[in-house]
Design a protein around this motif. Structure first.
Motif, PDB file in Angstrom:
ATOM      1  N   ASN A  52      -9.380 -13.188   0.797  1.00  0.00           N
ATOM      2  CA  ASN A  52      -9.129 -11.929   1.492  1.00  0.00           C
ATOM      3  C   ASN A  52      -7.946 -12.040   2.455  1.00  0.00           C
ATOM      4  O   ASN A  52      -7.206 -11.087   2.649  1.00  0.00           O
ATOM      5  N   ILE A  55      -4.930 -11.348   0.441  1.00  0.00           N
ATOM      6  CA  ILE A  55      -4.870  -9.927   0.094  1.00  0.00           C
ATOM      7  C   ILE A  55      -4.408  -9.105   1.295  1.00  0.00           C
ATOM      8  O   ILE A  55      -3.583  -8.198   1.164  1.00  0.00           O
ATOM      9  N   HIS A  59      -1.127  -6.828   1.502  1.00  0.00           N
ATOM     10  CA  HIS A  59      -1.218  -5.427   1.917  1.00  0.00           C
ATOM     11  C   HIS A  59      -0.201  -5.136   3.021  1.00  0.00           C
ATOM     12  O   HIS A  59       0.499  -4.119   2.986  1.00  0.00           O
ATOM     13  N   ILE A  83      -3.558  -2.116  -4.633  1.00  0.00           N
ATOM     14  CA  ILE A  83      -4.797  -2.790  -4.228  1.00  0.00           C
ATOM     15  C   ILE A  83      -5.889  -2.547  -5.265  1.00  0.00           C
ATOM     16  O   ILE A  83      -6.663  -3.464  -5.591  1.00  0.00           O
ATOM     17  N   LEU A  86      -5.458  -4.921  -8.002  1.00  0.00           N
ATOM     18  CA  LEU A  86      -5.948  -6.251  -7.629  1.00  0.00           C
ATOM     19  C   LEU A  86      -7.473  -6.318  -7.710  1.00  0.00           C
ATOM     20  O   LEU A  86      -8.038  -7.363  -8.053  1.00  0.00           O
ATOM     21  N   LYS A  87      -8.138  -5.211  -7.411  1.00  0.00           N
ATOM     22  CA  LYS A  87      -9.597  -5.170  -7.561  1.00  0.00           C
ATOM     23  C   LYS A  87      -9.976  -5.329  -9.031  1.00  0.00           C
ATOM     24  O   LYS A  87     -10.923  -6.048  -9.367  1.00  0.00           O
ATOM     25  N   SER A  90      -9.514  -8.941  -9.934  1.00  0.00           N
ATOM     26  CA  SER A  90     -10.628  -9.742  -9.440  1.00  0.00           C
ATOM     27  C   SER A  90     -11.825  -9.630 -10.375  1.00  0.00           C
ATOM     28  O   SER A  90     -12.488 -10.627 -10.693  1.00  0.00           O
ATOM     29  N   GLU A 102     -12.518 -11.711  -3.091  1.00  0.00           N
ATOM     30  CA  GLU A 102     -13.016 -10.485  -2.477  1.00  0.00           C
ATOM     31  C   GLU A 102     -11.860  -9.709  -1.873  1.00  0.00           C
ATOM     32  O   GLU A 102     -10.919 -10.292  -1.344  1.00  0.00           O
ATOM     33  N   ILE A 103     -11.969  -8.403  -1.941  1.00  0.00           N
ATOM     34  CA  ILE A 103     -10.989  -7.534  -1.298  1.00  0.00           C
ATOM     35  C   ILE A 103     -11.756  -6.664  -0.316  1.00  0.00           C
ATOM     36  O   ILE A 103     -12.534  -5.804  -0.714  1.00  0.00           O
ATOM     37  N   ASP A 104     -11.538  -6.954   0.950  1.00  0.00           N
ATOM     38  CA  ASP A 104     -12.240  -6.236   2.006  1.00  0.00           C
ATOM     39  C   ASP A 104     -11.212  -5.556   2.894  1.00  0.00           C
ATOM     40  O   ASP A 104     -10.875  -6.039   3.964  1.00  0.00           O
ATOM     41  N   LEU A 105     -10.668  -4.457   2.392  1.00  0.00           N
ATOM     42  CA  LEU A 105      -9.666  -3.688   3.125  1.00  0.00           C
ATOM     43  C   LEU A 105     -10.180  -2.275   3.335  1.00  0.00           C
ATOM     44  O   LEU A 105     -10.818  -1.707   2.455  1.00  0.00           O
TER      45      LEU A 105
END
Length: 127
Positions: A52, A55, A59, A83, A86-87, A90, A102-105
């Motif tokens: 993350n 990522i 971003h 983004i 990218l999800k 993943s 993980e993408i936590d944005l």
């Protein structure tokens, strides 16, 4: 052929297999290729090192990057599309057993202004 080229080709085939629209496949592969090019300039050497923090850094890079076709920066919709690609990447990595990240944005949706709805009389007056 490097690992990122192999992943990009596999990702494209996976998107087609999953039934994504041609335009989504094209754009997602383009965005992921740009991401991998950006990674090539960083200290991340393999997909397992993507987390993350990486990522979030990407971003921020997209938020600062100049638009290549017109003056100014990238649009919020363009950044969100990146983004989202990218999800999907993943998910592909997870489903193919090649790891995941993980993408936590918290992404801002595009601002929409209030719409003015004209009455029938106002429309008639315009004619």
């Amino acid at each position: 052929m490097d690992i990122y080229n192999i992943l990009t080709e596999g990702f494209a085939r996976w998107l087609v297999t999953m039934g994504y629209a041609d335009s989504t496949v094209y754009a997602s592969v383009l965005y992921v290729s740009d991401f991998f090019s950006w990674l090539g300039e960083s200290t991340v050497n393999e997909p397992g090192e993507i987390d993350n923090r990486v990522i979030i850094s990407y971003h921020r890079y997209l938020q600062r990057r100049k638009n290549r076709r017109m003056p100014g920066g990238l649009s919020n919709n363009y950044i969100i599309s990146n983004i989202n690609a990218l999800k999907r990447l993943s998910r592909y990595l997870h489903e193919s057993g090649r790891g995941t990240f993980e993408i936590d944005l918290q992404l801002r949706a595009a601002a929409t202004g209030e719409k003015t709805i004209l009455s029938q009389d106002a429309v008639k007056a315009m004619y």
